[in-house]
Every structure is written in structure tokens, then in C-alpha cells.
Write a protein that holds these residues in place. Structure first.
Motif, short mmCIF file in Angstrom:
data_model
loop_
_atom_site.label_atom_id
_atom_site.label_comp_id
_atom_site.label_asym_id
_atom_site.label_seq_id
_atom_site.Cartn_x
_atom_site.Cartn_y
_atom_site.Cartn_z
N GLY A 1 19.54 35.15 42.46
CA GLY A 1 18.70 36.34 42.73
C GLY A 1 18.31 37.08 41.48
N GLY A 2 18.96 36.77 40.36
CA GLY A 2 18.63 37.41 39.08
C GLY A 2 19.17 38.82 38.93
N THR A 3 20.15 39.20 39.74
CA THR A 3 20.69 40.56 39.60
C THR A 3 22.12 40.51 39.05
N ILE A 4 22.63 41.68 38.65
CA ILE A 4 24.01 41.77 38.19
C ILE A 4 24.83 42.48 39.26
N LEU A 5 25.94 41.87 39.59
CA LEU A 5 26.84 42.39 40.62
C LEU A 5 28.01 43.07 39.94
N LYS A 6 28.44 44.21 40.45
CA LYS A 6 29.63 44.85 39.87
C LYS A 6 30.73 44.86 40.91
N VAL A 7 31.87 44.26 40.58
CA VAL A 7 32.96 44.12 41.55
C VAL A 7 34.21 44.79 41.00
N ARG A 8 34.95 45.48 41.89
CA ARG A 8 36.19 46.16 41.46
C ARG A 8 37.40 45.45 42.06
N PRO A 9 37.99 44.50 41.32
CA PRO A 9 39.14 43.77 41.87
C PRO A 9 40.46 44.50 41.63
N ARG A 10 41.41 44.29 42.54
CA ARG A 10 42.77 44.83 42.33
C ARG A 10 43.62 43.82 41.58
N VAL B 1 34.96 46.79 46.26
CA VAL B 1 36.40 46.63 45.99
C VAL B 1 36.89 45.36 46.69
N VAL B 2 37.50 44.48 45.90
CA VAL B 2 38.12 43.29 46.52
C VAL B 2 39.60 43.27 46.11
N ASP B 3 40.43 42.73 47.01
CA ASP B 3 41.85 42.60 46.65
C ASP B 3 41.97 41.64 45.47
N VAL B 4 41.31 40.48 45.60
CA VAL B 4 41.41 39.48 44.53
C VAL B 4 40.03 38.91 44.21
N LEU B 5 39.74 38.85 42.92
CA LEU B 5 38.56 38.11 42.44
C LEU B 5 39.07 36.81 41.85
N VAL B 6 38.66 35.68 42.43
CA VAL B 6 39.04 34.37 41.90
C VAL B 6 37.86 33.85 41.09
N ILE B 7 38.09 33.61 39.80
CA ILE B 7 37.00 33.13 38.93
C ILE B 7 37.19 31.64 38.70
N GLY B 8 36.23 30.85 39.19
CA GLY B 8 36.31 29.39 39.04
C GLY B 8 36.52 28.72 40.38
N ALA B 9 35.51 27.94 40.81
CA ALA B 9 35.61 27.23 42.10
C ALA B 9 35.82 25.75 41.89
N GLY B 10 36.78 25.43 41.01
CA GLY B 10 37.33 24.06 40.97
C GLY B 10 38.41 24.00 42.04
N ILE B 11 39.15 22.92 42.06
CA ILE B 11 40.13 22.75 43.13
C ILE B 11 41.21 23.84 43.09
N ASN B 12 41.62 24.27 41.90
CA ASN B 12 42.69 25.28 41.86
C ASN B 12 42.19 26.64 42.32
N GLY B 13 40.96 27.01 41.94
CA GLY B 13 40.40 28.28 42.40
C GLY B 13 40.14 28.25 43.90
N ILE B 14 39.59 27.15 44.39
CA ILE B 14 39.29 27.05 45.83
C ILE B 14 40.58 27.05 46.64
N GLY B 15 41.59 26.31 46.16
CA GLY B 15 42.88 26.29 46.86
C GLY B 15 43.47 27.69 46.96
N THR B 16 43.39 28.45 45.89
CA THR B 16 43.93 29.81 45.87
C THR B 16 43.11 30.72 46.79
N PHE B 17 41.80 30.54 46.74
CA PHE B 17 40.88 31.32 47.58
C PHE B 17 41.21 31.11 49.06
#
Ligand SMILES: Cc1cc2nc3c(=O)[nH]c(=O)nc-3n(C[C@H](O)[C@H](O)[C@H](O)COP(=O)(O)OP(=O)(O)OC[C@H]3O[C@@H](n4cnc5c(N)ncnc54)[C@H](O)[C@@H]3O)c2cc1C
Length: 568
Positions: free
Chosen positions: A232-241, A15-31
Motif C-alpha cells: 500500500g506504500g504507507t508506514i505502519l506504527k505498532v506498539r508491541p509489549r 498495541v500488540v502483545d507480541v510483534l514477531v519479525i520474520g515469517a520463516g519457519i521459526n517466526g511462523i511457529g512462534t506466531f
């Protein structure tokens, strides 16, 4: 930024509060902003940090004087203030940039500006000196009193040609004004991401981790987002709010993967070339030339290290994938350089690097690409019960302000409050920046004393890494000297190992394209790549076959996306 630790933390608690998709400048700034507010945040990108549009910019932290003629006063005002903050917060990576505007007409453009505001004119036409003068006065007025950069100046033909003897002699005036130069947008992104992960254990980042799908839990309506860990070749499952879609030009395809298709983006492609032309570089001094080409498009030539960057184009495209600089664009760039400096030939053989990307502009009915608004907006949709905030458009320069607005919105959805402002927050090696030249010399001498390196090496490291230079040198064993590379003596083995190990580089191309400017400056020769790859192999524990595969991969990337430039 240890990948294994991040994966373990997410496996223990998805469980994460926020999942930010995209690590360009806008995603990184928000992160970074969300991390500072204490939100448990995961940033993911399908590639490396700053490997999308954010690495295709013209390297300008600018107010966007050009946007005044589209009536975008709010954007220009926000952008000049953000430009000043960047120069203050990241002084090692964002420098005041003296910019020259050569003008060939006096009156043209004066009547065009109001017509453009009213959307009655669809073709750019030459801006005359008067309209540029009015624009620059307005530009200065926006930051009156801040004194981060000097005010503009106008010169007539005679003085302009005395100062710039190689310029086209038919010019009428030049204006000198100041913006900011992003010396390495990629390092700025990496240092911001490191600031975030370093400031909170709850801020986690994974590169080479594309979002590939979503499942919505039928009972709770919660979203379970699927992310592929490509290392790593695996699939991660994340539960964002909350989900922040910072996919830049890929926003619509990310929303597609999240099961709620959108059509926000109508991107345009822009390319640049980097040339090794000492005569041109000398003629330009330390300046950028920002001017109107014969077709009315605003183009630029930027003095950068010992090279010249020439760009850019603005071509509507349907797909952000596989953007590259074409032969036609190269001809256009060579032509525009010849227009400004007619006696200094630029040839294809001088090109050491090309780069290209797609601007994530909003879908628009504008009559030409230059008229599409560069302002940003936040669009909200839902996946199950989870809000998705899509970051549409936005300039590099304004990322901090945009990230602040997104963060506030996300915090409101989470029922959390803001703890810290990012307004005056130093970035990476901009922390503890010496306030005076004497203090700077003192900081450099401290490096000499502590690590036994020559003074010019201390200066070079401080210029590049700011106060992080000490961290880079900490990788050198006490009592033993820095071992400089045989193929590229401006870098040391310890420095390269540090960048590979401590700054989240997964591949050789991450090192030469985004932890350093090695490839950008045309320094990635075959022998440099071999030597860097050997050091990375030790730092990352690569097997001999993986090491060879990395060389093949990087060579292909340089060939396919950056003009094939690996010089012998
Ligand atoms: C030619 C050109 C010149 C420019 N010049 C300037 C300038 O001089 N100054 C200025 O201020 N601005 C400039 N800009 C604008 C600025 O670069 C962009 O507005 C800004 O970089 C956009 O950043 P972003 O983070 O929104 O997008 P991006 O940097 O593209 O980031 C989006 C990220 O999302 C990732 N992604 C996509 N799909 C997925 C998925 N399924 N899963 C995980 N990750 C995914 C991508 O890999 C990418 O890294 C320029 C733009 C261009 C193209």
C-alpha cells in the motif's frame, strides 16, 4: 488473512502483545503458538512467508545423525522426536523418508568422533561403517517404542549392488534408515500461518512489510516500531509489549533497525540444484542418498517428485542478501552425483531449478563450517522498556519445540499463561487425516461424489492439500466442472484462484514458489507463467499494466535467483 482487515485493525489499535519479525519457519511457529495462547500477535516479513532461509532447506525433517559426531546429543534427541511429530501432525506434507548411506570404508572415523567432541580435529574425514552403525543404533534408540518410522538395516556390498546396480561398485556397505521428507516446506509454512490467523482474530500477519525503524517514547519508554506496507506504500506504527526477532540470518540487521545492534550470526551459505534426469531418478527409487563426498563433506541426493535434488554446500558468508547457487557449486554437485552413480551422467542442461540460502548459525570459532552447532538459543535485549527475544539458529525440524520455548518466555514477560500445547496439534490439511488406507479412499470418494471430479484427481488433490482439498474444490461453482490449465493440466483455474485469493499470495512468484512447487519442478515455462498471471490478475483485481509488471518481476526472480530456468 485479509490484508485490508489487518491494516484496519492495527490502525484502530496499534498495541500488540507480541510483534514477531520474520515469517520463516521459526517466526511462523512462534506466531501460531502465541496466537493459540490468546496473545494479540502481529507477524511481519519483508517478503512472503517462507521466502528466506526456510525455503532453502534440504527438505529433510531429520534428527541430524551427523551432529552426533559433534556431541550434540540434546539437539539430535529433540530433533528425532520433532521429526516424528511432524510426520504425524502434517502427514500430507511430511513423509517418512527411506535414506541410504553408502559406505566406502569400514574403520575410518572411529577415532575421529571422540577427537571431534574434544575439538581437536578440524578437517572432516571419511566416516567408516562401524562409526555409522553405532550412530544409527543410537538414533533408533532415541525414539524406541514410537514406531513412527522403521529401524535401520545394514547390507553388505553384494546385496547393496543387487538392490542398487548403478551405485559405485567400490562401495563396502549400505545402511538404510528413516528420516522425514518435507515435501513442500513452503506450503507447510503457509498452512501454519493460515492455522494461526484462522484460529484467532488476535493473530494477524502481513507479508511484504519490512521493519524499518523504531522510536522510543521518552516518557513511557515504550517502543513504536515502524513497518513499511509495501503493497500500500504507507508506514505502519505498532506498539508491541514484546518483540520476537525471528529474522533468521538477518537477525543482526533487524536488531540494527531496532536500534540495538548485535553480532549473533555467522551464517553459512548452502545451495542445491534440481535436475530432470529420468535415468538417475529411476536408479534412486523413492530414496534419499546421504553420503560423504571425497572432501569429507556430507552431501545428499533426494528423489523428489519426478526430479532429483542435489546438495548442499556450507560456505561462510557475511551477508544473507542475494544468496544464489554459483557455477562452482553446480560443478561440485555434478561431481558428487558422478561419484555415487558413475554410469549416469548429470549435465548442466538437466538443471531445472537452483536454490540457495544462508543458515542462521551462531557466530563461532569452529574450525570448519560443519562443526558449527546447529542447536538454537534465545538471546534477550531491550528496546526502551520492551524485551526483544532473538531466535538464534534452529533447524527447520525443531521449529515447534523452539517456538514453544520462545512462546513460554514471551508469555512470562506478558504475565500470561500457556493454554494449549502444540505437541499433537495437526497442521493445515493434516487435520482429520484418515487413519487407514480404507479411510483415505473413503475421503477421496467423498470428494468425487461431492464435486463430480475423477477419482485420480481427488487422489492428487488429497495428496497435495490433505483435508484442505475440500476447501480448494469449494472454489468450483456447483454443477460446473473444474477447468484445467491449458499449459499445465495438473492444476485447475479454480485451484490457482483459490491459492491466490485465500492463501495470502501477493505476487505471481508467491504462487509458483511458495503456494505450489510449479517453479521448483521446472514447470514454470513462459506459457505457464502467462496463464497463471492471467488467473491471478482476475483473482487479485490487477490492472493490465500491473499484470505485465508481475510477469517481468517473476521472470527476473527466476533468472536472478533460481538459475534462470524458464523452459520453453
Ligand atoms: C542449505 C540449507 C539446508 C538446510 N537443510 C535443512 C534440513 O534439511 N532440515 C532442517 O531441519 N533444517 C535445514 N536447514 C536449516 C533451516 O532451514 C533453518 O534453520 C530455518 O529455516 C531458519 O528459519 P528462520 O525462520 O529462523 O529464518 P528464515 O527462514 O530466514 O526467516 C527469517 C525471515 O525474516 C525476514 N526478515 C529479515 N529482515 C526483516 C525485516 N527487517 N523486517 C521483516 N522481516 C524481515 C526474512 O525475509 C525471512 O523471511 C537448512 C538451511 C540451509 C540454508
Amino acid at each position: 488473512m485479509d490484508r485490508a482487515t489487518t491494516l484496519k485493525k492495527l490502525a484502530d489499535d496499534p498495541v500488540v502483545d507480541v510483534l514477531v519479525i520474520g515469517a520463516g519457519i521459526n517466526g511462523i511457529g512462534t506466531f501460531r503458538d502465541l496466537g493459540l495462547q490468546g496473545a494479540r500477535t502481529l507477524l511481519v516479513d519483508q517478503g512472503d512467508f517462507c521466502s528466506g532461509c526456510s525455503s532453502a532447506s534440504s527438505h529433510m525433517a531429520h534428527g541430524g545423525i551427523r551432529y552426533l559426531e559433534n556431541g550434540e546429543f540434546r539437539l539430535v534427541s529433540e530433533a528425532v522426536n520433532e521429526r516424528n511429530r511432524l510426520i504425524l501432525n502434517a502427514p500430507h506434507l511430511v513423509k517418512p523418508l527411506p535414506t541410504i548411506v553408502p559406505m566406502f570404508k569400514i574403520f575410518s572415523g572411529l577415532l575421529n568422533a571422540p577427537f571431534k567432541f574434544l575439538d581437536l580435529l578440524d578437517r572432516p574425514s571419511e566416516r567408516g561403517a562401524l562409526v555409522i552403525k553405532v550412530g544409527l543404533m543410537f538414533y533408533d534408540a532415541l525414539t524406541r517404542g514410537q514406531r513412527v518410522v522403521p529401524r535401520h538395516r545394514f547390507e553388505g556390498r553384494k546385496k547393496s549392488l543387487e538392490r542398487w546396480p548403478d551405485l559405485d561398485p567400490t562401495l563396502k556397505f549400505t545402511a538404510l534408515y528413516y528420516d522425514g521428507q518435507l515435501v513442500s516446506p513452503e506450503r507447510l509454512c503457509v498452512e501454519l500461518a493460515l492455522d494461526a490467523t484462522g484460529s484467532s482474530e488476535r493473530a494477524m500477519a502481513l507479508t511484504y512489510a519490512p521493519v524499518i525503524g523504531v522510536e522510543v517514547d521518552g516518557e513511557s519508554n515504550e517502543a513504536v516500531v515502524m513497518i513499511r506496507d509495501e503493497m500500500g506504500g504507507t508506514i505502519l506504527k505498532v506498539r508491541p509489549r514484546v518483540i520476537v526477532n525471528a529474522g533468521g540470518p538477518w537477525i543482526d540487521s533487524v536488531n540494527g533497525a531496532l536500534g540495538s545492534p548485535t553480532a549473533y550470526i555467522g551464517g553459512t551459505k548452502g545451495s542445491h540444484i534440481v535436475v530432470d534426469n529420468p535415468a538417475l531418478r529411476k536408479a534412486m527409487g523413492e530414496h534419499e542418498f546421504f553420503f560423504e563426498n571425497k572432501d569429507g563433506r556430507i552431501v545428499l541426493m533426494l528423489a523428489w517428485y519426478d526430479r532429483v535434488v542435489i546438495g548442499t554446500s556450507d560456505i561462510p558468508v557475511k551477508d544473507a542478501e542475494g544468496s544464489m547457487c554459483t557455477d562452482e557449486e553446480i560443478e561440485y554437485f555434478i561431481g558428487l552425483a558422478g561419484r555415487l552413480f558413475p554410469t549416469i551422467p548429470v549435465t548442466r542442461q538437466q538443471i531445472v531449478f537452483t536454490f540457495s540460502g544462508v543458515r542462521p548459525l551462531p557466530r563461532s570459532g569452529a574450525k570448519n563450517a560443519g562443526q558449527i552447532s546447529r542447536d538454537h538459543s534465545i538471546e534477550e535485549t531491550r528496546v526502551g522498556a520492551v524485551p526483544v527475544l532473538s531466535l538464534v539458529s534452529g533447524k527447520w525440524t525443531t521449529f515447534r519445540a523452539f517456538a514453544g520455548q520462545v512462546t513460554d518466555k514471551a508469555l512470562a514477560r506478558l504475565g500470561m499463561g500457556r493454554r494449549v500445547s502444540t505437541e499433537g496439534l495437526p497442521i493445515g490439511g493434516g487435520a482429520d487425516w484418515p487413519a487407514t488406507p480404507a479411510a483415505m479412499e473413503e475421503a477421496e470418494l467423498a470428494l468425487v461424489k461431492k464435486h463430480g471430479i475423477p477419482f485420480d484427481r481427488a487422489q492428487a488433490l488429497f495428496a497435495l492439500y490433505g483435508s484442505r482439498a475440500g476447501l480448494v474444490l469449494a472454489a468450483v461453482a456447483p454443477g460446473s466442472p473444474e477447468a484445467m490449465l491449458a499449459s499445465l493440466p495438473s492444476y485447475s483455474r479454480q485451484e490457482v484462484a483459490f491459492l491466490a485469493r485465500e492463501e495470502g499470495a501477493e505476487h505471481l512468484d508467491d504462487l509458483i514458489l511458495r503456494r505450489s512447487t510449479i517453479a521448483w519442478r521446472g514447470l514454470a515455462t513462459a506459457s505457464v507463467l502467462e496463464e497463471l498471471c492471467d488467473i491471478m490478475a482476475i483473482a487479485k483485481g490487477w490492472s493490465p499494466s500491473l499484470r505485465d509488471a508481475e510477469l517481468v518481476r517473476t521472470t527476473a526472480i527466476l533468472r536472478e535467483r533460481h538459475g534462470g530456468v524458464v523452459r520453453a
